[in-house]
Design a protein around this motif. Sequence first.
Motif, short mmCIF file in Angstrom:
data_model
loop_
_atom_site.label_atom_id
_atom_site.label_comp_id
_atom_site.label_asym_id
_atom_site.label_seq_id
_atom_site.Cartn_x
_atom_site.Cartn_y
_atom_site.Cartn_z
N LYS A 194 98.93 -24.59 -25.95
CA LYS A 194 98.25 -23.53 -24.95
C LYS A 194 99.41 -22.33 -24.91
O LYS A 194 100.58 -22.86 -24.81
CB LYS A 194 98.19 -24.39 -23.33
CG LYS A 194 96.75 -24.50 -23.34
CD LYS A 194 96.20 -24.32 -22.03
CE LYS A 194 94.71 -23.87 -22.02
NZ LYS A 194 94.12 -24.47 -21.58
N GLY A 195 98.74 -21.25 -24.67
CA GLY A 195 99.47 -20.11 -24.56
C GLY A 195 100.29 -19.56 -25.92
O GLY A 195 99.65 -19.04 -26.88
N PHE A 196 101.56 -19.41 -25.63
CA PHE A 196 102.26 -18.93 -26.82
C PHE A 196 102.16 -19.35 -28.26
O PHE A 196 102.08 -18.63 -29.23
CB PHE A 196 103.77 -18.85 -26.46
CG PHE A 196 104.37 -17.43 -26.94
CD1 PHE A 196 103.72 -16.45 -26.45
CD2 PHE A 196 105.30 -17.28 -28.03
CE1 PHE A 196 104.52 -15.23 -26.76
CE2 PHE A 196 105.94 -16.33 -28.28
CZ PHE A 196 105.56 -14.91 -27.78
N GLY A 227 103.72 -9.15 -27.03
CA GLY A 227 103.64 -9.03 -25.26
C GLY A 227 102.43 -8.36 -24.84
O GLY A 227 102.08 -8.71 -23.37
N VAL A 228 101.97 -7.15 -25.43
CA VAL A 228 100.79 -6.33 -24.58
C VAL A 228 99.59 -6.79 -25.22
O VAL A 228 98.74 -6.14 -25.05
CB VAL A 228 101.47 -4.97 -24.84
CG1 VAL A 228 100.61 -4.40 -23.91
CG2 VAL A 228 102.77 -4.72 -24.85
N SER A 229 99.39 -7.92 -25.84
CA SER A 229 98.16 -8.18 -26.61
C SER A 229 97.24 -9.06 -25.79
O SER A 229 96.25 -9.68 -26.32
CB SER A 229 98.15 -8.68 -28.03
OG SER A 229 98.93 -9.76 -28.21
N LYS A 230 97.51 -9.25 -24.30
CA LYS A 230 96.59 -10.21 -23.61
C LYS A 230 95.43 -9.66 -23.33
O LYS A 230 94.37 -10.33 -23.15
CB LYS A 230 97.40 -10.33 -22.37
CG LYS A 230 98.21 -11.71 -22.50
CD LYS A 230 98.64 -12.40 -21.27
CE LYS A 230 99.74 -13.58 -21.48
NZ LYS A 230 100.94 -13.51 -20.54
N LYS A 231 95.42 -8.18 -22.88
CA LYS A 231 94.17 -7.44 -22.57
C LYS A 231 93.92 -6.57 -23.52
O LYS A 231 94.79 -5.60 -24.10
CB LYS A 231 94.30 -7.08 -21.19
CG LYS A 231 94.05 -8.01 -20.07
CD LYS A 231 94.29 -7.42 -18.91
CE LYS A 231 94.61 -8.31 -17.60
NZ LYS A 231 95.09 -7.70 -16.43
N THR A 232 92.40 -6.12 -23.84
CA THR A 232 92.28 -5.03 -24.71
C THR A 232 92.61 -3.92 -24.09
O THR A 232 93.15 -2.88 -24.92
CB THR A 232 90.64 -5.10 -25.17
OG1 THR A 232 90.17 -6.58 -25.44
CG2 THR A 232 90.51 -4.34 -26.24
N ASP A 233 92.33 -3.62 -22.85
CA ASP A 233 92.86 -2.22 -22.19
C ASP A 233 94.29 -1.86 -22.53
O ASP A 233 94.61 -0.92 -22.88
CB ASP A 233 92.17 -2.32 -20.73
CG ASP A 233 90.72 -2.39 -20.46
OD1 ASP A 233 90.36 -2.27 -21.38
OD2 ASP A 233 90.78 -2.63 -19.27
N SER A 234 95.18 -2.78 -22.19
CA SER A 234 96.73 -2.40 -22.39
C SER A 234 96.86 -2.62 -23.82
O SER A 234 97.97 -1.79 -23.91
CB SER A 234 97.32 -3.44 -21.52
OG SER A 234 97.18 -4.79 -21.59
N ALA A 235 96.47 -3.24 -24.39
CA ALA A 235 96.67 -3.20 -25.92
C ALA A 235 96.20 -1.97 -26.66
O ALA A 235 97.14 -1.25 -27.24
CB ALA A 235 95.89 -4.07 -26.82
N MET A 256 94.08 -8.26 -32.19
CA MET A 256 94.74 -9.61 -31.74
C MET A 256 94.46 -9.69 -30.26
O MET A 256 94.25 -11.01 -29.85
CB MET A 256 96.60 -9.16 -31.72
CG MET A 256 97.28 -10.41 -31.20
SD MET A 256 96.90 -11.88 -32.34
CE MET A 256 98.09 -13.01 -31.56
N SER A 257 94.40 -8.58 -29.52
CA SER A 257 93.76 -8.78 -28.11
C SER A 257 92.50 -9.45 -27.89
O SER A 257 92.21 -10.23 -27.36
CB SER A 257 93.96 -7.48 -27.37
OG SER A 257 92.90 -6.64 -28.07
#
Lengths: 273, 193
Positions: B173-175, B29-37, B156-157
């Motif tokens: 694509k995506g998930f 869920g939170v691994s889309k952006k390095t910052d939020s990861a 992962m991010s």
Amino acid sequence: MNCFLLASSVNWTTVWIALAIMFGVSIVFALLITVISKVFAVKTDTRVEEITSLLPNANCGGCGYPGCAGLAQAIVDGKAPIDACAQCVKANRIKIANIMGVSFEGGEETIAVVHCTGGIKCEDKYEYNGYGDCKSQSIMSGGRKMCEVGCMGVGSCVDACPYYAVEVKEGVAVVDQSLCVSCGNCILACPKKIIERIPKSAKIYIGCSSRCKGKDVTLMCKSGCIGCGICQRTCKHDAIHLQNNVPVIDYSKCIGCKECMAKCPRHVIRELK
Amino acid sequence: MNIFTIIIGAVFVNNFILVKFLGICPFLGVSKKTDSALGMGVAVIFVMTLASLITYVLDKWLLSAYGLEFLQTIVFIFVIAALVQIVEMIIKKISPTLYNALGVYLPLITTNCAILGVALLLVTGEVYGVMINNLFEAVLYGLFAGVGFTLALFLMSGLRQKVDSLPLPKVLKGFPITLITASLMAMAFAVFA
């Protein structure tokens, strides 16, 4: 009988100790959380919550902010105008303006229309065998269609619409006016920029955006405006004018008599349903 | 020597996400952006360390001392939930940006099975073959299990940002491609075991 046996076999001392421990732990944490919530209290603007409750809360993202709460924050910060949400009803916009302490000067409710009726009537330049996305196709020498502002019918707007109001019929995107709430997602998605907002009260719209001369249009599209100007001459209310070879309706003057629609030789002026 | 075993064991050999498959929800869920990861990782490290400390102490002084091991699960969930609440309030005050970036995943740490897993495993005295003898080692294991969690999320991010920009067929694509990436990472981490 079983219940009695069960009840007598329970070690009540253990139960009381367990209860006491749970009670003690919960009291300690309750006190801790209360103290910390006082120490680290954040002052939140109550207007944000009030405005959020007045917005549609569909979180469609058409305004460009992350959800309705994001837009409410932007309105409070003064970054977004009061009427940034196109699908918000007028009564709520006035309430939002009251919360923000500013006057609200109308802003009519709108809907989206596609200024193209070409589709299969418009000639193809080449056969496209690429990724199924309007943007990808428009990169290839401005899209498959001969007409530079013709709908390619690939349907990026269909994918973008969270209300299922847009569909592709006979190769051209059509907005279902009963479902459209004017959120603006299709307008952002269209690379040709041929989707526009018009007032909800409008009776007719122009189904072409081509600024080419009449002869060029007839070569490309059987449904394109040739810029003959009959509509301008027909209109008794001075509401329709040719600008750059394509008619533009002044909706403040148009009374919806549809005479121009009847006279148009190319059937470019269409009725809103 | 045991400290070295704990660190390597917690971060690499028994990485909670990629080897033991605990805490998959924030991993995807939170691994889309390095910052939020990284933000999520820091929040998890913080909660995990504190949770190991408090649950270990509670277990040794209260629960195990009175033979109430059956209370472990419910008391630990309770402690973790309260801790997350506290962490949430502190982050909201100190860094609203991080608070917004973490969004719904911060309250979700409450039900993050990696944290409850660490707490429940530590009090048994042995976590996947690594002996936990005292409070210091328990807290150390909690801390480095969190570091391992953050490492997995961070890697992962980085991969996901590359993968998301690839011209993939629509079905992947995506998930789906994210899950495939995760499985490949898990295979790579299996080398440590």
